[in-house]
Design an enzyme around this catalytic site. Structure first.
Site, PDB file in Angstrom:
ATOM      1  CG  ASN A  80      -0.393  -0.239   2.510  1.00 39.21           C
ATOM      2  OD1 ASN A  80       0.637  -0.896   2.625  1.00 39.21           O
ATOM      3  ND2 ASN A  80      -1.022   0.285   3.545  1.00 39.21           N
ATOM      4  CB  CYS A  97      -8.916  -4.143  -4.011  1.00 41.00           C
ATOM      5  SG  CYS A  97      -7.694  -2.872  -3.633  1.00 41.00           S
ATOM      6  CB  CYS A 119      -5.324  -1.253  -1.710  1.00 47.39           C
ATOM      7  SG  CYS A 119      -6.638  -0.465  -0.793  1.00 47.39           S
ATOM      8  CB  CYS A 146     -10.942  -2.015   0.114  1.00 47.49           C
ATOM      9  SG  CYS A 146     -10.321  -1.319  -1.430  1.00 47.49           S
ATOM     10  CD  GLU A 157      -5.511  -5.783  -1.428  1.00 43.16           C
ATOM     11  OE1 GLU A 157      -4.907  -4.702  -1.276  1.00 43.16           O
ATOM     12  OE2 GLU A 157      -6.300  -6.226  -0.595  1.00 43.16           O
TER      13      GLU A 157
HETATM   14  N1  THU Z   1      -5.193  -1.537   2.567  1.00 45.57           N
HETATM   15  C1  THU Z   1      -4.637  -2.326   1.603  1.00 45.57           C
HETATM   16  O1  THU Z   1      -3.574  -2.019   1.062  1.00 45.57           O
HETATM   17  N2  THU Z   1      -5.284  -3.463   1.268  1.00 45.57           N
HETATM   18  C2  THU Z   1      -6.398  -3.938   1.882  1.00 45.57           C
HETATM   19  O2  THU Z   1      -6.875  -5.007   1.541  1.00 45.57           O
HETATM   20  C3  THU Z   1      -7.029  -3.155   2.950  1.00 45.57           C
HETATM   21  C4  THU Z   1      -6.447  -1.811   3.192  1.00 45.57           C
HETATM   22  C5  THU Z   1      -4.458  -0.349   2.983  1.00 45.57           C
HETATM   23  C6  THU Z   1      -5.029   0.965   2.541  1.00 45.57           C
HETATM   24  C7  THU Z   1      -4.452   1.892   3.600  1.00 45.57           C
HETATM   25  O3  THU Z   1      -3.153   2.284   3.228  1.00 45.57           O
HETATM   26  C8  THU Z   1      -4.352   1.038   4.828  1.00 45.57           C
HETATM   27  O4  THU Z   1      -4.421  -0.302   4.388  1.00 45.57           O
HETATM   28  C9  THU Z   1      -5.437   1.291   5.846  1.00 45.57           C
HETATM   29  O5  THU Z   1      -6.686   1.245   5.264  1.00 45.57           O
END
Ligand code: THU
Length: 182
Positions: free
Chosen positions: A95, A142, A106, A139, A108
């Site tokens: 992320n 994604c 994110c 999320c 993903e």
């Molecule tokens: N985040 C991800 O990278 N992937 C996920 O599946 C859930 C959330 C990140 C986004 C943000 O930088 C942090 O986690 C908190 O939401």
């Protein structure tokens, strides 16, 4: 020099006149350059994939490693992802947050965009890793993009020591909106 082919409009009109009902109405709304009717958009079906080439532990290790590059100074929630292709390549992501918060990307989607931009187009599995007891599922944004570009892939949710859940993307995104509905 590109030369505009004036004859194509006529060809397209003749083709449209052979269509009927709903197909014809859709075709008439679209320009002749609209490619949405072509088959390339379809989500990949798992049945068409010959073999899953990478072992799960290796994919999890790749996601754990990618997570160490997370730029998560605002949430302190570091996530790593590893996307496996049908040819056994593994493309990772972490992320990436920024001071406006809203532009956060994110792990993903970072992995997905990296993979697409490098020419990969058939995917089998995605692993998501965070340092939490509860699994961290992708999320909504994604899920949507993974669905549209990867189809019904396997989703593996892990933390730094264990795999917590395994599922198909269709379980996370039932009744998806995608190009079939346009
Ligand atoms: N985040 C991800 O990278 N992937 C996920 O599946 C859930 C959330 C990140 C986004 C943000 O930088 C942090 O986690 C908190 O939401």
């Amino acid at each position: 020099m590109a030369v505009f082919d004036h004859s194509r409009g006529g060809v397209e009109r003749r083709r449209q006149s052979r269509r009927s009902g709903k197909d014809r109405r859709i075709a008439e709304r679209r320009s002749e350059h609209d490619r949405r009717a072509e088959p390339g958009w379809e989500p990949v079906k798992m049945e068409n994939i010959a073999a899953v080439a990478y072992d799960e532990a290796g994919l999890v290790a790749a996601a754990i490693d990618a997570r160490t590059h997370a730029r998560a100074r605002f949430s302190s929630f570091q996530v790593g992802a590893a996307l496996e292709t049908s040819t056994g390549d593994v493309i990772t992501g972490c992320n990436v947050e920024n001071a406006t918060y809203g532009l956060t990307m994110c792990a993903e989607r970072v992995a997905l965009f990296k993979a697409l931009s490098e020419g990969h187009d058939v995917f089998t599995r995605v692993v998501v890793v965070a340092d939490t007891d509860d699994p961290t599922p992708p999320c909504g944004s994604c899920r949507q993009l993974l669905w549209e570009y990867c189809g019904d892939i396997d989703v593996v949710l892990a933390n730094l020591s264990d795999v917590k859940r395994r599922m198909r993307l269709s379980q996370l995104l039932p009744l998806p909106f995608d190009a079939r509905l346009l």
